[in-house]
Write a protein that holds these residues in place. Structure first.
Motif, PDB file in Angstrom:
ATOM      1  N   GLN A 167       0.806  -1.223   0.000  1.00 29.80           N
ATOM      2  CA  GLN A 167       0.000   0.000   0.000  1.00 29.80           C
ATOM      3  C   GLN A 167       0.840   1.274   0.000  1.00 29.80           C
ATOM      4  N   ASN A 168       2.043   1.236   0.598  1.00 24.93           N
ATOM      5  CA  ASN A 168       2.864   2.442   0.675  1.00 24.93           C
ATOM      6  C   ASN A 168       4.011   2.449  -0.346  1.00 24.93           C
ATOM      7  N   ASN A 169       3.996   1.530  -1.288  1.00 23.09           N
ATOM      8  CA  ASN A 169       4.972   1.467  -2.390  1.00 23.09           C
ATOM      9  C   ASN A 169       6.437   1.396  -1.935  1.00 23.09           C
ATOM     10  N   ASP A 170       6.702   0.744  -0.792  1.00 23.03           N
ATOM     11  CA  ASP A 170       8.085   0.640  -0.344  1.00 23.03           C
ATOM     12  C   ASP A 170       8.751  -0.683  -0.725  1.00 23.03           C
ATOM     13  N   GLY A 171       8.013  -1.562  -1.400  1.00 23.48           N
ATOM     14  CA  GLY A 171       8.585  -2.819  -1.886  1.00 23.48           C
ATOM     15  C   GLY A 171       8.725  -3.908  -0.850  1.00 23.48           C
ATOM     16  N   THR A 172       8.201  -3.699   0.357  1.00 25.18           N
ATOM     17  CA  THR A 172       8.271  -4.727   1.397  1.00 25.18           C
ATOM     18  C   THR A 172       6.908  -4.929   2.036  1.00 25.18           C
ATOM     19  N   LEU A 173       6.709  -6.121   2.589  1.00 25.36           N
ATOM     20  CA  LEU A 173       5.495  -6.424   3.346  1.00 25.36           C
ATOM     21  C   LEU A 173       5.718  -5.898   4.753  1.00 25.36           C
ATOM     22  N   ASN A 174       5.083  -4.786   5.075  1.00 27.19           N
ATOM     23  CA  ASN A 174       5.267  -4.162   6.383  1.00 27.19           C
ATOM     24  C   ASN A 174       4.525  -4.941   7.462  1.00 27.19           C
ATOM     25  N   SER A 175       5.167  -5.038   8.645  1.00 29.39           N
ATOM     26  CA  SER A 175       4.549  -5.745   9.759  1.00 29.39           C
ATOM     27  C   SER A 175       4.726  -4.939  11.041  1.00 29.39           C
ATOM     28  N   ASN A 176       3.969  -5.315  12.070  1.00 28.53           N
ATOM     29  CA  ASN A 176       4.083  -4.621  13.353  1.00 28.53           C
ATOM     30  C   ASN A 176       5.231  -5.223  14.165  1.00 28.53           C
ATOM     31  N   VAL A 177       5.402  -4.764  15.403  1.00 31.44           N
ATOM     32  CA  VAL A 177       6.525  -5.221  16.234  1.00 31.44           C
ATOM     33  C   VAL A 177       6.458  -6.721  16.542  1.00 31.44           C
ATOM     34  N   PHE A 178       5.289  -7.321  16.421  1.00 29.72           N
ATOM     35  CA  PHE A 178       5.129  -8.751  16.666  1.00 29.72           C
ATOM     36  C   PHE A 178       5.293  -9.590  15.394  1.00 29.72           C
ATOM     37  N   GLY A 179       5.568  -8.923  14.270  1.00 30.21           N
ATOM     38  CA  GLY A 179       5.745  -9.629  13.006  1.00 30.21           C
ATOM     39  C   GLY A 179       4.457  -9.899  12.258  1.00 30.21           C
ATOM     40  N   ILE A 180       3.354  -9.332  12.721  1.00 22.96           N
ATOM     41  CA  ILE A 180       2.059  -9.533  12.060  1.00 22.96           C
ATOM     42  C   ILE A 180       1.955  -8.528  10.913  1.00 22.96           C
ATOM     43  N   PRO A 181       1.674  -9.022   9.701  1.00 27.16           N
ATOM     44  CA  PRO A 181       1.606  -8.121   8.534  1.00 27.16           C
ATOM     45  C   PRO A 181       0.567  -7.016   8.700  1.00 27.16           C
ATOM     46  N   ARG A 182       0.961  -5.799   8.318  1.00 23.75           N
ATOM     47  CA  ARG A 182       0.039  -4.648   8.314  1.00 23.75           C
ATOM     48  C   ARG A 182      -0.543  -4.422   6.926  1.00 23.75           C
ATOM     49  N   GLU A 183      -0.063  -5.168   5.954  1.00 26.79           N
ATOM     50  CA  GLU A 183      -0.561  -5.072   4.583  1.00 26.79           C
ATOM     51  C   GLU A 183      -1.114  -6.442   4.182  1.00 26.79           C
ATOM     52  N   GLY A 184      -1.979  -6.441   3.186  1.00 24.49           N
ATOM     53  CA  GLY A 184      -2.581  -7.687   2.731  1.00 24.49           C
ATOM     54  C   GLY A 184      -1.555  -8.608   2.091  1.00 24.49           C
ATOM     55  N   PHE A 198      -1.150 -16.434  -0.753  1.00 24.77           N
ATOM     56  CA  PHE A 198      -0.314 -17.482  -1.342  1.00 24.77           C
ATOM     57  C   PHE A 198      -1.142 -18.297  -2.328  1.00 24.77           C
ATOM     58  N   SER A 199      -0.465 -18.868  -3.297  1.00 27.98           N
ATOM     59  CA  SER A 199      -1.143 -19.771  -4.228  1.00 27.98           C
ATOM     60  C   SER A 199      -1.797 -20.899  -3.437  1.00 27.98           C
ATOM     61  N   ARG A 200      -2.888 -21.400  -3.948  1.00 25.09           N
ATOM     62  CA  ARG A 200      -3.729 -22.439  -3.342  1.00 25.09           C
ATOM     63  C   ARG A 200      -4.449 -21.951  -2.092  1.00 25.09           C
ATOM     64  N   ASN A 201      -4.259 -20.676  -1.718  1.00 18.70           N
ATOM     65  CA  ASN A 201      -4.996 -20.057  -0.614  1.00 18.70           C
ATOM     66  C   ASN A 201      -5.043 -20.902   0.660  1.00 18.70           C
ATOM     67  N   PRO A 202      -3.879 -21.329   1.178  1.00 19.60           N
ATOM     68  CA  PRO A 202      -3.895 -22.133   2.406  1.00 19.60           C
ATOM     69  C   PRO A 202      -4.370 -21.307   3.601  1.00 19.60           C
ATOM     70  N   GLU A 203      -4.891 -21.981   4.605  1.00 20.91           N
ATOM     71  CA  GLU A 203      -5.315 -21.330   5.843  1.00 20.91           C
ATOM     72  C   GLU A 203      -4.089 -20.771   6.553  1.00 20.91           C
ATOM     73  N   ILE A 204      -4.130 -19.488   6.891  1.00 19.05           N
ATOM     74  CA  ILE A 204      -3.003 -18.818   7.547  1.00 19.05           C
ATOM     75  C   ILE A 204      -3.436 -18.441   8.959  1.00 19.05           C
ATOM     76  N   LEU A 205      -2.698 -18.953   9.950  1.00 18.40           N
ATOM     77  CA  LEU A 205      -3.023 -18.609  11.332  1.00 18.40           C
ATOM     78  C   LEU A 205      -1.851 -17.912  12.019  1.00 18.40           C
ATOM     79  N   ALA A 206      -0.791 -18.657  12.297  1.00 26.55           N
ATOM     80  CA  ALA A 206       0.305 -18.085  13.088  1.00 26.55           C
ATOM     81  C   ALA A 206       1.633 -18.035  12.341  1.00 26.55           C
ATOM     82  N   ARG A 207       1.640 -18.396  11.069  1.00 26.54           N
ATOM     83  CA  ARG A 207       2.886 -18.422  10.301  1.00 26.54           C
ATOM     84  C   ARG A 207       2.571 -18.295   8.820  1.00 26.54           C
TER      85      ARG A 207
END
Length: 151
Positions: free
Chosen positions: A97-114, A117-126
């Protein structure tokens, strides 16, 4: 004895033709179209990376086979990869969203941007593993869909 020889020759001919046809099909350069849906907005760009093995998937930029970032013009957004040999691949995508070329995350490593993955696997903690996202390119045109997730 003659009958056994005929069967053997016939079997070799059939196997030879099968091997030739598989070899011929494996020599193509395939095209993969990834349709990305679930975008929260049209800000920024979408970046997609394709990997040919589990090494580095999903975030090691040095292990990416091909990568491209595309300005969001439509939803769903198509991104195309060309010149792919037959084989297994996995795609990782994120909404930059901010055009910086990286997937931004918070201090806990949780992505702040969408992301997705291919095959749309269930994503919970990793992040997804290659085996959970892998799909086969086995023809000249392959189409997949990825649904973005936001936390």
């Amino acid at each position: 004895m003659v009958r056994g020889l005929r069967v053997s020759v016939l079997l070799l001919a059939v196997l030879g033709n099968l091997a030739w046809s598989f070899g011929a099909k494996a020599n193509f350069n395939g095209k993969l179209t990834v349709e990305i849906d679930g975008l929260k907005n049209k800000e920024g760009q979408v970046c997609a990376s394709i990997f040919a093995s589990s090494e580095g998937f999903p975030g090691d930029r040095d292990r990416v086979l091909q990568k491209q970032c595309t300005k969001i013009t439509d939803t769903p957004l198509p991104i195309t990869f060309e010149n792919l040999k037959a084989g297994s691949y996995a795609v990782a995508v994120f909404h930059d969203q901010n055009n910086d070329g990286t997937l931004n995350s918070n201090v806990f490593g949780i992505p702040r941007e969408g992301f997705g993955f291919s095959r749309n696997p269930e994503i919970l903690a990793r992040a997804a593993k290659f085996s959970e996202a892998a799909f086969l390119v086995a023809g000249p045109d392959t189409d997949i869909q990825i649904q973005l997730k936001y936390f």
